[in-house]
Design a protein around this motif. Structure first.
Motif, PDB file in Angstrom:
ATOM      1  N   ALA A 109       1.945  13.105   1.678  1.00 29.12           N
ATOM      2  CA  ALA A 109       2.446  11.656   1.090  1.00 29.12           C
ATOM      3  C   ALA A 109       3.330  11.013   2.224  1.00 29.12           C
ATOM      4  CB  ALA A 109       3.399  12.022  -0.112  1.00 29.12           C
ATOM      5  N   HIS A 110       3.877  11.817   3.288  1.00 26.23           N
ATOM      6  CA  HIS A 110       4.689  10.778   4.475  1.00 26.23           C
ATOM      7  C   HIS A 110       3.606  10.138   5.086  1.00 26.23           C
ATOM      8  CE1 HIS A 110       2.715  14.191   6.575  1.00 26.23           C
ATOM      9  NE2 HIS A 110       2.820  13.614   7.780  1.00 26.23           N
ATOM     10  N   LEU A 111       2.274   9.956   4.904  1.00 27.50           N
ATOM     11  CA  LEU A 111       1.606   9.160   5.727  1.00 27.50           C
ATOM     12  C   LEU A 111       1.009   7.941   4.995  1.00 27.50           C
ATOM     13  CD1 LEU A 111      -0.818  11.738   7.151  1.00 27.50           C
ATOM     14  CD2 LEU A 111       0.859  10.587   8.119  1.00 27.50           C
ATOM     15  N   LEU A 112       1.794   7.752   3.593  1.00 29.76           N
ATOM     16  CA  LEU A 112       1.295   6.673   2.839  1.00 29.76           C
ATOM     17  C   LEU A 112       2.374   5.619   3.070  1.00 29.76           C
ATOM     18  CD1 LEU A 112       0.404   8.437  -0.510  1.00 29.76           C
ATOM     19  CD2 LEU A 112      -1.071   7.774   1.120  1.00 29.76           C
ATOM     20  N   ARG A 113       1.838   4.305   2.739  1.00 32.01           N
ATOM     21  CA  ARG A 113       2.793   3.182   2.908  1.00 32.01           C
ATOM     22  C   ARG A 113       3.663   3.285   1.775  1.00 32.01           C
ATOM     23  NH1 ARG A 113      -1.817  -1.255   4.304  1.00 32.01           N
ATOM     24  NH2 ARG A 113      -2.695  -0.229   6.124  1.00 32.01           N
ATOM     25  N   PRO A 114       4.924   2.734   1.941  1.00 32.44           N
ATOM     26  CA  PRO A 114       6.108   2.755   0.886  1.00 32.44           C
ATOM     27  C   PRO A 114       5.586   1.951  -0.279  1.00 32.44           C
ATOM     28  CG  PRO A 114       6.915   2.177   2.938  1.00 32.44           C
ATOM     29  CD  PRO A 114       5.474   2.205   3.234  1.00 32.44           C
ATOM     30  N   PRO A 115       4.957   1.104  -0.444  1.00 28.78           N
ATOM     31  CA  PRO A 115       4.391   0.296  -1.588  1.00 28.78           C
ATOM     32  C   PRO A 115       3.387   1.159  -2.574  1.00 28.78           C
ATOM     33  CG  PRO A 115       4.074  -1.321   0.164  1.00 28.78           C
ATOM     34  CD  PRO A 115       4.481   0.094   0.796  1.00 28.78           C
ATOM     35  N   LEU A 116       2.695   2.062  -1.745  1.00 27.73           N
ATOM     36  CA  LEU A 116       1.941   3.024  -2.557  1.00 27.73           C
ATOM     37  C   LEU A 116       2.797   4.198  -3.236  1.00 27.73           C
ATOM     38  CD1 LEU A 116      -1.050   3.510  -0.420  1.00 27.73           C
ATOM     39  CD2 LEU A 116      -1.007   1.867  -2.193  1.00 27.73           C
ATOM     40  N   LEU A 117       3.923   4.555  -2.680  1.00 22.89           N
ATOM     41  CA  LEU A 117       4.887   5.385  -3.251  1.00 22.89           C
ATOM     42  C   LEU A 117       5.473   4.695  -4.664  1.00 22.89           C
ATOM     43  CD1 LEU A 117       6.291   6.833  -0.022  1.00 22.89           C
ATOM     44  CD2 LEU A 117       4.610   7.715  -1.285  1.00 22.89           C
ATOM     45  N   ASP A 118       5.712   3.719  -4.543  1.00 23.62           N
ATOM     46  CA  ASP A 118       6.134   2.870  -5.753  1.00 23.62           C
ATOM     47  C   ASP A 118       5.190   3.006  -7.040  1.00 23.62           C
ATOM     48  OD1 ASP A 118       8.315   2.284  -4.042  1.00 23.62           O
ATOM     49  OD2 ASP A 118       7.844   0.233  -3.816  1.00 23.62           O
ATOM     50  N   ARG A 119       3.701   2.699  -6.326  1.00 19.38           N
ATOM     51  CA  ARG A 119       2.675   2.768  -7.416  1.00 19.38           C
ATOM     52  C   ARG A 119       2.837   4.124  -8.112  1.00 19.38           C
ATOM     53  NH1 ARG A 119      -1.085  -1.704  -8.276  1.00 19.38           N
ATOM     54  NH2 ARG A 119      -0.719  -3.232  -6.492  1.00 19.38           N
ATOM     55  N   PHE A 120       2.962   5.207  -7.502  1.00 16.47           N
ATOM     56  CA  PHE A 120       2.905   6.695  -8.084  1.00 16.47           C
ATOM     57  C   PHE A 120       4.214   6.488  -9.124  1.00 16.47           C
ATOM     58  CE2 PHE A 120       0.476   8.248  -4.422  1.00 16.47           C
ATOM     59  CZ  PHE A 120      -0.342   8.717  -4.844  1.00 16.47           C
ATOM     60  N   ALA A 121       5.450   5.846  -8.910  1.00 13.70           N
ATOM     61  CA  ALA A 121       6.322   5.743  -9.975  1.00 13.70           C
ATOM     62  C   ALA A 121       5.914   5.193 -11.019  1.00 13.70           C
ATOM     63  CB  ALA A 121       7.560   5.223  -9.425  1.00 13.70           C
TER      64      ALA A 121
END
Length: 425
Positions: A109-121
């Motif tokens: 997950a550390h290689l993903l862009r921050p907007p994609l981490l928001d999508r997981f939420a």
């Protein structure tokens, strides 16, 4: 960081109730330990409610959708082959809810862009799933991230205490003959009690023998091999005999070819690889019920049980095996998310209904893509005589039920028919 279900699917609809443990959890792996990657990958078990996703480094949102669908058992090119590129995000939500995924592990997950981490939420809030974002980096996740930070050994222990895996198809195949026979006899006795008290009323606009054909479908649809089919037919005769009824089923090769086995393991595997729930359900009903395309196109949402165990068509009630009930659940969830009325079920992407010929074309096209043969009684034309499950043998008397109370004859309801006006010059 907060989001809603419409942001994922594109159509407003009620989101499923989230569980108490749903949300984001960060798994910190500062040493990038190979044991962490190996043990978390071994946690993948859709039947146990756990899915593990290997996202593409530096992926965009469309690429991440394909990664998630691949973790849910779909081919990577399924969206392109079935022309569902625009609804990929909603399909991820649909299949996660249908498969009842409780835990989703996202590696690297550390290689993903921050907007994609928001999508997981947003995805966790929409599906009620606990999403574990594995952070293989020396520095922990930033302080602005929402969610608890876990060590990877603690995360592995928590995932191992998840849902108990149900009995698999391999374990079912290893069951003794006596266990399968006893289960089939119990099911036959339950059906025989209903027929002994009062036979089901024959529905209007349907030929005689349909209910008996649906009965044979319910008693034989679980058979995965030819030997199990013969065993279940023998158990059905024994169960009805215990209840004082005689089920006459001839030992003929033609009957065995018509009945099944309808859904062997290879067919079930190919059905699960179809990403569009509408296409998968259309092909499933064609195989499981022998219904004509017009009957399948006219199936309503209220005719399907919420757990996907039964489907009520005009000829009768048909049972869906547990190995493919997730497909019906996915279609029900997509129907709800799209906000469609209950008198529809299988519709196009533009919410329009299928006609009989369009449904026949859809089933033929999907069967070709999934490499699944069409059932023997499948016909493209909707103007042929009704041929429900083994009805041609039921109507000729080769399959019959003796000892049941007489069937009530249906009288036409003249008051409900439209009256013709007399022509006056």
């Amino acid at each position: 960081m907060t989001g809603s279900a419409p942001a994922l699917g594109g159509h407003a609809g009620p989101a499923p109730a989230t569980s108490a443990g749903a949300g984001l959890r960060w798994v910190h792996d500062p040493d990038d330990d190979h044991a962490c990657l190996r043990q978390l990958t071994a946690m993948h078990d859709l039947a146990g409610g756990r899915a593990v996703c290997h996202p593409t480094p530096g992926a965009t949102w469309p690429v991440l959708i394909r990664d998630l669908l691949e973790a849910l058992g779909k081919p990577r090119d399924a969206l392109a082959r079935e022309r569902r590129l625009r609804g990929g995000a909603r399909l991820v939500q649909v299949w996660m809810c249908a498969e009842r995924v409780e835990h989703l592990v996202v590696l690297r997950a550390h290689l993903l862009r921050p907007p994609l981490l928001d999508r997981f939420a947003e995805l966790a809030a929409a599906t009620g799933t606990t999403i574990w974002l594995v952070w293989h980096h020396t520095d922990p996740p930033g302080p602005g991230r929402i969610g608890e930070i876990w060590s990877w050994p603690a995360a592995v222990d928590a995932l191992r205490r998840g849902r108990v895996r149900p009995v698999s198809s391999e374990q079912v195949g290893l069951r003794s003959v006596d266990a399968i026979h006893c289960e089939a006899v119990t099911e036959a006795r339950r059906e025989a009690r209903l027929w002994r008290v009062a036979p089901p009323r024959q529905r209007r606009y349907t030929q005689p023998g349909c209910e008996l054909g649906a009965l044979l479908q319910r008693l034989s649809i679980d058979a995965a091999t030819w030997a199990e089919l013969d065993l279940r037919l023998d158990a059905a005769r024994a169960g009805f005999a215990i209840e004082g009824l005689t089920l006459v089923v001839p030992d003929a090769q033609h009957l065995r070819e018509l009945i099944g086995p309808r859904l062997p393991a290879p067919v079930v595997t190919r059905l699960h690889r179809i990403v569009c729930p509408t296409s998968a359900v259309a092909l499933l009903l064609a195989w499981a019920t022998d219904a004509r395309p017009g009957r399948i196109a006219g199936c309503m949402q209220r005719s399907v049980s919420p757990d996907g165990e039964h489907v009520d068509l005009l000829p009768g009630r048909y049972r869906i095996p547990g190995s493919v009930q997730v497909i019906l659940r996915a279609a029900l969830i997509e129907h709800r998310l799209r906000g469609l009325p209950p008198y529809t079920f299988l519709t196009r992407t533009d919410d329009t209904s299928y006609c009989a010929q369009a449904m026949a074309n859809l089933i033929t096209r999907v069967a070709g893509r999934a490499e699944v043969a069409l059932p023997p009684s499948f016909e493209r034309s909707d103007f042929s005589p009704e041929r429900p499950f083994v009805a041609e043998l039921v109507n000729t008397g080769r399959v019959r039920l003796e000892g049941a109370p007489p069937r009530p004859r249906l009288q036409p309801d003249h008051d409900s028919l439209p009256r013709r006006r007399r022509w006056r010059p």
